[in-house]
Design a protein around this motif. Structure first.
Motif, PDB file in Angstrom:
ATOM      1  N   UNK A 147     -60.388  37.245 -31.971  1.00  0.00           N
ATOM      2  CA  UNK A 147     -60.123  37.125 -33.401  1.00  0.00           C
ATOM      3  C   UNK A 147     -61.016  36.051 -34.014  1.00  0.00           C
ATOM      4  N   UNK A 148     -61.163  34.922 -33.333  1.00  0.00           N
ATOM      5  CA  UNK A 148     -62.009  33.837 -33.840  1.00  0.00           C
ATOM      6  C   UNK A 148     -63.463  34.293 -33.961  1.00  0.00           C
ATOM      7  N   UNK A 149     -63.918  35.118 -33.010  1.00  0.00           N
ATOM      8  CA  UNK A 149     -65.294  35.620 -33.095  1.00  0.00           C
ATOM      9  C   UNK A 149     -65.465  36.530 -34.306  1.00  0.00           C
ATOM     10  N   UNK A 150     -64.489  37.403 -34.556  1.00  0.00           N
ATOM     11  CA  UNK A 150     -64.581  38.292 -35.722  1.00  0.00           C
ATOM     12  C   UNK A 150     -64.523  37.475 -37.018  1.00  0.00           C
ATOM     13  N   UNK A 151     -63.671  36.458 -37.049  1.00  0.00           N
ATOM     14  CA  UNK A 151     -63.603  35.595 -38.239  1.00  0.00           C
ATOM     15  C   UNK A 151     -64.942  34.915 -38.495  1.00  0.00           C
ATOM     16  N   UNK A 152     -65.572  34.414 -37.425  1.00  0.00           N
ATOM     17  CA  UNK A 152     -66.872  33.759 -37.574  1.00  0.00           C
ATOM     18  C   UNK A 152     -67.927  34.758 -38.047  1.00  0.00           C
ATOM     19  N   UNK A 153     -67.872  35.979 -37.510  1.00  0.00           N
ATOM     20  CA  UNK A 153     -68.807  37.025 -37.928  1.00  0.00           C
ATOM     21  C   UNK A 153     -68.632  37.318 -39.416  1.00  0.00           C
ATOM     22  N   UNK A 154     -67.388  37.374 -39.864  1.00  0.00           N
ATOM     23  CA  UNK A 154     -67.118  37.583 -41.292  1.00  0.00           C
ATOM     24  C   UNK A 154     -67.672  36.452 -42.143  1.00  0.00           C
ATOM     25  N   UNK A 155     -67.762  35.261 -41.563  1.00  0.00           N
ATOM     26  CA  UNK A 155     -68.299  34.103 -42.274  1.00  0.00           C
ATOM     27  C   UNK A 155     -69.821  34.017 -42.179  1.00  0.00           C
ATOM     28  N   UNK A 156     -70.427  34.995 -41.495  1.00  0.00           N
ATOM     29  CA  UNK A 156     -71.883  35.037 -41.411  1.00  0.00           C
ATOM     30  C   UNK A 156     -72.470  34.304 -40.236  1.00  0.00           C
ATOM     31  N   UNK A 160     -74.197  32.668 -31.156  1.00  0.00           N
ATOM     32  CA  UNK A 160     -75.000  31.492 -30.803  1.00  0.00           C
ATOM     33  C   UNK A 160     -75.020  30.429 -31.899  1.00  0.00           C
ATOM     34  N   UNK A 161     -74.254  30.670 -32.967  1.00  0.00           N
ATOM     35  CA  UNK A 161     -74.152  29.679 -34.031  1.00  0.00           C
ATOM     36  C   UNK A 161     -75.144  29.850 -35.161  1.00  0.00           C
ATOM     37  N   UNK A 162     -76.116  30.763 -35.007  1.00  0.00           N
ATOM     38  CA  UNK A 162     -77.076  30.980 -36.083  1.00  0.00           C
ATOM     39  C   UNK A 162     -76.428  31.759 -37.218  1.00  0.00           C
TER      40      UNK A 162
END
Length: 321
Positions: A147-156, A160-162
């Motif tokens: 879930x955290x990965x999908x949330x981060x993806x939604x945030x762009x 790898x943090x880029x």
């Protein structure tokens, strides 16, 4: 539209869950199964995802070699094919089990390109050769991490943090997702309260709906919803239902899915004395009864684990609609 928006459109909604075809088989049979249920108007269609498993294959020297093989690849492609063919939202499962973070990221990128924005996030099952769940070395151990990965993806943000490059006129991905709930407790949770605590955390972190493990006793579902509301979980909780189709499922389903079967249902199946047609009839009648009670109680939508039970699900829908 998101899943909560879809199920709020009108009462007596339902969704179905399908399996991607086995490797090497075409999609025609899957389309045929969906076609049989299409007239009743499913709100959306879930597509399961399966991890790779270790299998033994004979090699040229006569020995056996252990290889990793995925029997049902193509969840993303099947989701795209369904949405394209039927114009019905497809909801692919994204799982931790057997997948690395990078593989998950590639799936999210492809789904974003395809305009598939609804997901169901799950930890997934342990491998058949393991006695406990072991995550991919570069993957997630829990659905909350996924879930955290999908949330981060939604945030762009990539793994790898880029940061994503958003071209002029473009926008960030906007995945909406649900998570699983267990009216009878997840098999690994020490108690129901602990299980509910983690579900509340997932909802607080962005899950917009919950779909339950298959449940054959509506009272257990109603009690689960009451406990969810008392715990501050206020998103839709969609009951998962499955028709009994064989007598063997009396032992198989409790063992695999850790759910209880009501005594009346067990007795009705046992009274069929192994007659396959009679067992299916009992399964359809029980499913119809569950659906009617749930709809009468104001539940806006149910999730049908149709999978390999298309005929029984179709008969139940015909009785309801």
């Amino acid at each position: 539209m998101t899943i909560p928006e879809l199920i709020s459109q009108s009462p007596k909604g339902f969704s179905i869950e399908v399996l991607p075809p086995l490797k090497g088989r075409g999609i025609g049979q899957l389309f045929g199964n969906i076609d049989r249920l299409l007239e009743y108007g499913p709100r959306y269609i879930n597509i399961t995802t399966h991890r790779a498993e270790l299998v033994f294959r004979p090699s040229a020297d006569g020995l056996y070699q252990r290889v990793s093989e995925r029997a049902r690849p193509g969840t993303v492609a099947v989701a795209a094919a369904i949405q394209q063919r039927y114009g019905i939202p497809a909801v692919p499962h994204i799982i931790c089990s057997g997948y690395s973070k990078i593989e998950t990221e590639y799936a999210l990128i492809d789904l974003n390109f395809l305009g598939i924005t609804n997901l169901l996030l799950l930890r997934g099952d342990k491998a058949h050769h393991e006695n406990r769940f072991i995550p991919n070395p570069d993957g997630h151990a829990h659905a909350s991490e996924l879930q955290a990965q999908v949330n981060a993806f939604n945030e762009g943000l990539f793994v790898d943090g880029t940061e994503m490059e958003i071209v002029s006129g473009g926008s960030r991905p906007a995945f909406s997702y649900g998570v699983a709930g267990y009216p009878e407790k997840h098999e690994e949770a020490p108690n129901a309260d602990y299980d509910l605590k983690w579900l509340r955390n997932k909802v607080d972190a962005g899950a917009s709906y919950v779909v339950t493990q298959m449940c054959f006793d509506n009272q257990k579902y109603f009690d689960f919803v009451d406990r969810c509301r008392a715990a501050g979980i206020n998103v839709p909780v969609i009951p998962g239902l499955k028709p009994i189709t064989t007598a063997a499922q009396l032992t198989l389903l409790p063992r695999v899915f850790h759910c209880d079967l009501p005594s009346d249902l067990v007795k009705a199946v046992a009274d069929c004395k192994g007659n396959p047609a009679s067992v299916k009839e009992v399964g359809v009648e029980w499913l119809v009864s569950q659906m009617r009670e749930l709809y009468d109680a104001g539940v806006p939508s149910v999730h049908l684990y149709s999978l390999n039970a298309t005929e029984s699900v179709g008969r139940a829908l015909a009785a309801i609609f």
